[in-house]
Design an enzyme around this catalytic site. Sequence first.
Site, PDB file in Angstrom:
ATOM      1  N   CYS A   7      -3.885  -1.085  -2.200  1.00  0.00           N
ATOM      2  CA  CYS A   7      -4.001   0.373  -2.333  1.00  0.00           C
ATOM      3  C   CYS A   7      -4.860   0.636  -3.550  1.00  0.00           C
ATOM      4  O   CYS A   7      -4.543   0.192  -4.658  1.00  0.00           O
ATOM      5  CB  CYS A   7      -2.615   0.977  -2.534  1.00  0.00           C
ATOM      6  SG  CYS A   7      -2.624   2.691  -3.052  1.00  0.00           S
ATOM      7  N   GLU A  25      -7.908   8.623  10.497  1.00  0.00           N
ATOM      8  CA  GLU A  25      -6.554   8.829  11.018  1.00  0.00           C
ATOM      9  C   GLU A  25      -6.571   9.637  12.317  1.00  0.00           C
ATOM     10  O   GLU A  25      -5.665   9.538  13.138  1.00  0.00           O
ATOM     11  CB  GLU A  25      -5.659   9.468   9.949  1.00  0.00           C
ATOM     12  CG  GLU A  25      -5.527   8.519   8.767  1.00  0.00           C
ATOM     13  CD  GLU A  25      -4.350   8.782   7.847  1.00  0.00           C
ATOM     14  OE1 GLU A  25      -3.806   9.903   7.877  1.00  0.00           O
ATOM     15  OE2 GLU A  25      -3.985   7.865   7.084  1.00  0.00           O
ATOM     16  N   HIS A  52      -9.112   2.442   4.309  1.00  0.00           N
ATOM     17  CA  HIS A  52      -9.337   3.061   5.622  1.00  0.00           C
ATOM     18  C   HIS A  52     -10.752   2.778   6.155  1.00  0.00           C
ATOM     19  O   HIS A  52     -10.993   2.830   7.349  1.00  0.00           O
ATOM     20  CB  HIS A  52      -9.174   4.585   5.543  1.00  0.00           C
ATOM     21  CG  HIS A  52      -7.754   5.059   5.609  1.00  0.00           C
ATOM     22  ND1 HIS A  52      -6.808   4.712   4.671  1.00  0.00           N
ATOM     23  CD2 HIS A  52      -7.112   5.866   6.501  1.00  0.00           C
ATOM     24  CE1 HIS A  52      -5.664   5.295   4.984  1.00  0.00           C
ATOM     25  NE2 HIS A  52      -5.818   5.990   6.082  1.00  0.00           N
ATOM     26  N   ASP A 111       0.868  -1.183   0.000  1.00  0.00           N
ATOM     27  CA  ASP A 111       0.000   0.000   0.000  1.00  0.00           C
ATOM     28  C   ASP A 111       0.903   1.231   0.000  1.00  0.00           C
ATOM     29  O   ASP A 111       2.094   1.144   0.299  1.00  0.00           O
ATOM     30  CB  ASP A 111      -0.873  -0.019   1.265  1.00  0.00           C
ATOM     31  CG  ASP A 111      -1.816   1.167   1.342  1.00  0.00           C
ATOM     32  OD1 ASP A 111      -2.220   1.667   0.278  1.00  0.00           O
ATOM     33  OD2 ASP A 111      -2.138   1.601   2.462  1.00  0.00           O
ATOM     34  N   SER A 112       0.320   2.389  -0.297  1.00  0.00           N
ATOM     35  CA  SER A 112       1.105   3.627  -0.242  1.00  0.00           C
ATOM     36  C   SER A 112       1.360   4.050   1.206  1.00  0.00           C
ATOM     37  O   SER A 112       2.263   4.834   1.463  1.00  0.00           O
ATOM     38  CB  SER A 112       0.372   4.742  -0.980  1.00  0.00           C
ATOM     39  OG  SER A 112      -0.918   4.912  -0.460  1.00  0.00           O
ATOM     40  N   CYS A 153     -12.031   1.936  -0.129  1.00  0.00           N
ATOM     41  CA  CYS A 153     -10.825   2.544   0.451  1.00  0.00           C
ATOM     42  C   CYS A 153     -10.438   1.706   1.661  1.00  0.00           C
ATOM     43  O   CYS A 153     -11.307   1.341   2.465  1.00  0.00           O
ATOM     44  CB  CYS A 153     -11.108   3.983   0.872  1.00  0.00           C
ATOM     45  SG  CYS A 153      -9.778   4.735   1.853  1.00  0.00           S
TER      46      CYS A 153
END
Lengths: 270, 270
Positions: A78, A157, A191, A15-16, A189
Amino acid sequence: MQNQSLPSHPIGVFDSGVGGLTVVRALMDRLPFENIIYFGDTARVPYGVKSVDTIAHFTQEIAQFLQNQQVKMLIIACNTMAAVAADLVRDSANVPVLDVIEAGAKNAVDVSWTGGIGVIGTPATINSNAYARAIHQLNPGYRVYSQACPLFVPLVEEGWLDHPVTKLTAQEYLKPVFVEKIDTLVLGCTHYPLIKPLLLDVVGGRMKLVDSALSIADQAADLLQSSGMANPSHQAPDYRFYVTDVPVKFQSIGERFLGRSLNKIERVNL
Amino acid sequence: MQNQSLPSHPIGVFDSGVGGLTVVRALMDRLPFENIIYFGDTARVPYGVKSVDTIAHFTQEIAQFLQNQQVKMLIIACNTMAAVAADLVRDSANVPVLDVIEAGAKNAVDVSWTGGIGVIGTPATINSNAYARAIHQLNPGYRVYSQACPLFVPLVEEGWLDHPVTKLTAQEYLKPVFVEKIDTLVLGCTHYPLIKPLLLDVVGGRMKLVDSALSIADQAADLLQSSGMANPSHQAPDYRFYVTDVPVKFQSIGERFLGRSLNKIERVNL
């Protein structure tokens, strides 16, 4: 190059940044005896704002790094890299390559019963139109409605996973989705699995959620099984984490994504 | 190198992205006859996650680029660059250098009547402790309370300037600030002037707000006046905008920051 992978070799996930750890978490749960190597390009995150050439170049660098570690399978965790460079990686890799977009699209097409699929993701993923393309390749008759949710990543985050601000934001973003005739919503995504309980609450009975992290873990399990590449060992597996930079909050955010403690983090240069 | 600046030369303003346009806007209002060149390093944004060496290197590249355009003054409109590299730029530049942190700190010390100052900014700016250092250099007896507000930048870039989500977020972030004995709150990020009305509403009569963009425009005006470098021309000034990449939303976000239409955007490589 000939494929000399062994079943005991690790799965390579990349992933990035830190988001792909939700895919690692799903793999750990689904395939508890597989060794895993994770690569997060934390020095060069975010990829979403970079040019297609740059993203393609970085993605191939990482895929090569992981193949040098003798992984038996590559998982592109990603969405930006999957949208831009999955085919490039597939063309040059000597191991099977799975990616979150293909996995999420397949799962959504399986789950949807009316052919109306919603996709939520970062602006970069939504603008790439990659989910819609992947879904239409599987079934050209399906309708896809996409909605960018730029605030979800910063909210996750920040750790506001069950916060009134996040709930209000989700209600705002999903308002136009609720108007469409949609029975299935893809979390596009890595996240977003962290706010899945909150999203389930906001969505209610309106539609089913497809979590690409779970989708890809199922795909990986099927493929290892059918190809005879599942790790036969039932010992505690080895987990390694490579990053290109160690940001201040990598450990704490990473553990939240992974749902367990994060050891063996090593910084490398590509 | 000898300073060969002329009063007709432009002011050079730079930032890692689009945020510094709030400083340009304040300069346009305060100094309506000055020519301005803006440089936004949009290909390499965000700086907050990069190493000190990298930030210092990029900052000096940009300062040199602007000096090659014969600017008569440099304004560092990026809190991260100001925190890390303002002294380096001052040491090597042959024109006066102003930066948002020094300007905001000076203004806060002037405004505060009890010596209690709050600072809000991005995690990178707050962790750098640069505002506290700058305030303590001016008055070691002042108390500084800093609060990172990671969600404000994404909320501003989403355009939710007067949205219930933004208000709820501000109330959450400012809760611990309200407990401290503080009479002055510094907006330590160039994105924050766009939510100043909302912040004024949330803060109420509790404290005064210091907007670094206005502070630095005042400083620039004073310096040009006292050094005889104000542009004597009363013609429509020339505004130029250089960026290292043109992101999809640069024009629309930029115009929101600038409060007017954004022309003469040119992409350059450093």
